[in-house]
Write a protein that holds these residues in place. Structure first.
Motif, PDB file in Angstrom:
ATOM      1  N   VAL A  49      41.410  44.736  42.766  1.00  0.00           N
ATOM      2  CA  VAL A  49      43.242  43.901  42.401  1.00  0.00           C
ATOM      3  C   VAL A  49      43.587  44.900  44.604  1.00  0.00           C
ATOM      4  O   VAL A  49      42.743  46.080  44.532  1.00  0.00           O
ATOM      5  N   GLY A  50      44.459  43.614  44.958  1.00  0.00           N
ATOM      6  CA  GLY A  50      43.944  44.559  46.243  1.00  0.00           C
ATOM      7  C   GLY A  50      43.646  44.213  47.829  1.00  0.00           C
ATOM      8  O   GLY A  50      44.263  44.181  48.036  1.00  0.00           O
ATOM      9  N   VAL A 102      44.603  38.976  42.918  1.00  0.00           N
ATOM     10  CA  VAL A 102      46.434  39.027  42.886  1.00  0.00           C
ATOM     11  C   VAL A 102      46.540  39.698  41.430  1.00  0.00           C
ATOM     12  O   VAL A 102      46.533  38.662  40.514  1.00  0.00           O
ATOM     13  N   ASP A 116      51.905  45.585  43.526  1.00  0.00           N
ATOM     14  CA  ASP A 116      51.215  46.393  44.865  1.00  0.00           C
ATOM     15  C   ASP A 116      51.181  47.539  44.138  1.00  0.00           C
ATOM     16  O   ASP A 116      52.159  48.165  43.719  1.00  0.00           O
ATOM     17  N   THR A 175      48.179  30.717  43.603  1.00  0.00           N
ATOM     18  CA  THR A 175      48.288  31.648  43.855  1.00  0.00           C
ATOM     19  C   THR A 175      48.682  31.106  44.774  1.00  0.00           C
ATOM     20  O   THR A 175      50.126  31.790  45.510  1.00  0.00           O
ATOM     21  N   TYR A 196      49.651  39.864  38.622  1.00  0.00           N
ATOM     22  CA  TYR A 196      51.002  39.732  39.102  1.00  0.00           C
ATOM     23  C   TYR A 196      51.564  40.044  37.075  1.00  0.00           C
ATOM     24  O   TYR A 196      50.816  39.644  36.491  1.00  0.00           O
ATOM     25  N   ALA A 229      43.516  35.461  45.265  1.00  0.00           N
ATOM     26  CA  ALA A 229      43.586  36.118  46.571  1.00  0.00           C
ATOM     27  C   ALA A 229      43.951  34.951  47.237  1.00  0.00           C
ATOM     28  O   ALA A 229      45.338  33.841  47.768  1.00  0.00           O
ATOM     29  N   ALA A 247      53.885  39.667  42.199  1.00  0.00           N
ATOM     30  CA  ALA A 247      53.105  40.104  42.017  1.00  0.00           C
ATOM     31  C   ALA A 247      53.203  42.205  42.651  1.00  0.00           C
ATOM     32  O   ALA A 247      54.172  42.144  43.030  1.00  0.00           O
ATOM     33  N   ALA A 306      50.549  47.965  40.269  1.00  0.00           N
ATOM     34  CA  ALA A 306      49.101  46.978  40.720  1.00  0.00           C
ATOM     35  C   ALA A 306      47.964  48.167  39.507  1.00  0.00           C
ATOM     36  O   ALA A 306      47.353  47.481  38.620  1.00  0.00           O
TER      37      ALA A 306
END
Length: 253
Positions: A119-120, A124, A96, A53, A126, A48, A94, A100
């Motif tokens: 992740v989160g 991140v 979420d 990023t 993508y 991140a 990206a 995600a």
């Protein structure tokens, strides 16, 4: 039989080789951890707090950003021909929430890295929809239809190719030499004088073998009668190759 350009592109892009991300109007390229899902969409796992990023942040209120992923092949052993280099272009966004989490499971199928648990938070994910796919090889470039790329399957032996070639070279040279000579004779050819024939690539469709002395060496492909499904299937198919009295499962091509 041999892999189609779409199959080679999917194999190279699958995520087992190092890739680079190129982003328009940004410095780079950026080394990136990537994988592909079952539809061939590119997944990129990015810290991140990283330059990549920041480079992937869309501008002008957009939700996505144009990205090119390039992945060069790494030949498994000395003397192996390269499969080439794939370039996959598209728009990255990206992920979420549920998207995600689902993408993390797809990524884990290729690379079950512990960073997926973050992740989160510190990582991140993508996802990039391929809009253009190009395969560079043998001094030329092949345009691969994105739909054909999406429908193709990565070669199931690519990630263990080094292990398989090393095992053949360390433990089965006499058997493979005899097999190659018999295959050449059966097709009306004679094995050239010089170094022992070497298997330098292996995929689901067959072997690539180097014959002859440098600088006059050349390569031939010995094709399996059908594509193999996995390592266990390959072991069943190779058993007659390594046991002369069991018969021959392949033909020259």
């Amino acid at each position: 039989m041999q892999p189609s350009p779409a199959e080679v592109a999917r194999t190279l892009a699958a995520g087992r080789l190092s890739g680079n991300a190129h982003i328009a109007c940004r410095p780079g390229p950026y080394r990136v951890r990537h994988a592909t899902d079952r539809a061939g969409r590119v997944l990129m796992l990015v810290p991140a707090d990283s330059d990549l990023t920041r480079a992937l942040r869309p501008t002008d209120g957009a939700d996505d950003i144009a990205v090119v992923l390039d992945v060069p092949d790494v030949p498994p052993v000395a003397g192996s021909p390269s499969l080439g280099r794939v370039w996959v272009s598209g728009w990255a966004v990206a992920l979420d929430g549920a998207e995600a989490r689902e993408a993390a499971l797809d990524f884990a199928d290729c690379d079950p890295t512990g960073d997926l648990l973050d992740v989160g938070e510190s990582q991140v994910l993508y996802r990039m929809e391929p809009a253009e796919v190009r395969l560079e090889r043998a001094g030329g470039t092949v345009e691969v239809d994105p739909d054909e790329y999406a429908a193709a399957e990565p070669d199931p032996l690519h990630h263990i190719e080094w292990d398989l070639l090393t095992d053949l070279a360390d433990h089965h040279v006499p058997e493979m030499t005899g097999f190659i000579e018999r295959q050449l004779a059966g097709s009306g050819h004679t094995a050239p004088a010089g170094p022992t024939p070497r298997v330098v690539r292996l995929d689901r469709y067959g072997f690539v073998v180097t014959l002859g002395p440098p600088p006059a060496e050349y390569r031939v492909r010995l094709a399996f009668p059908r594509p193999v499904e996995d390592r266990a299937d390959l072991a069943r198919l190779l058993h007659p190759v390594l046991c002369r009295h069991c018969g021959s499962p392949t033909t020259t091509a």
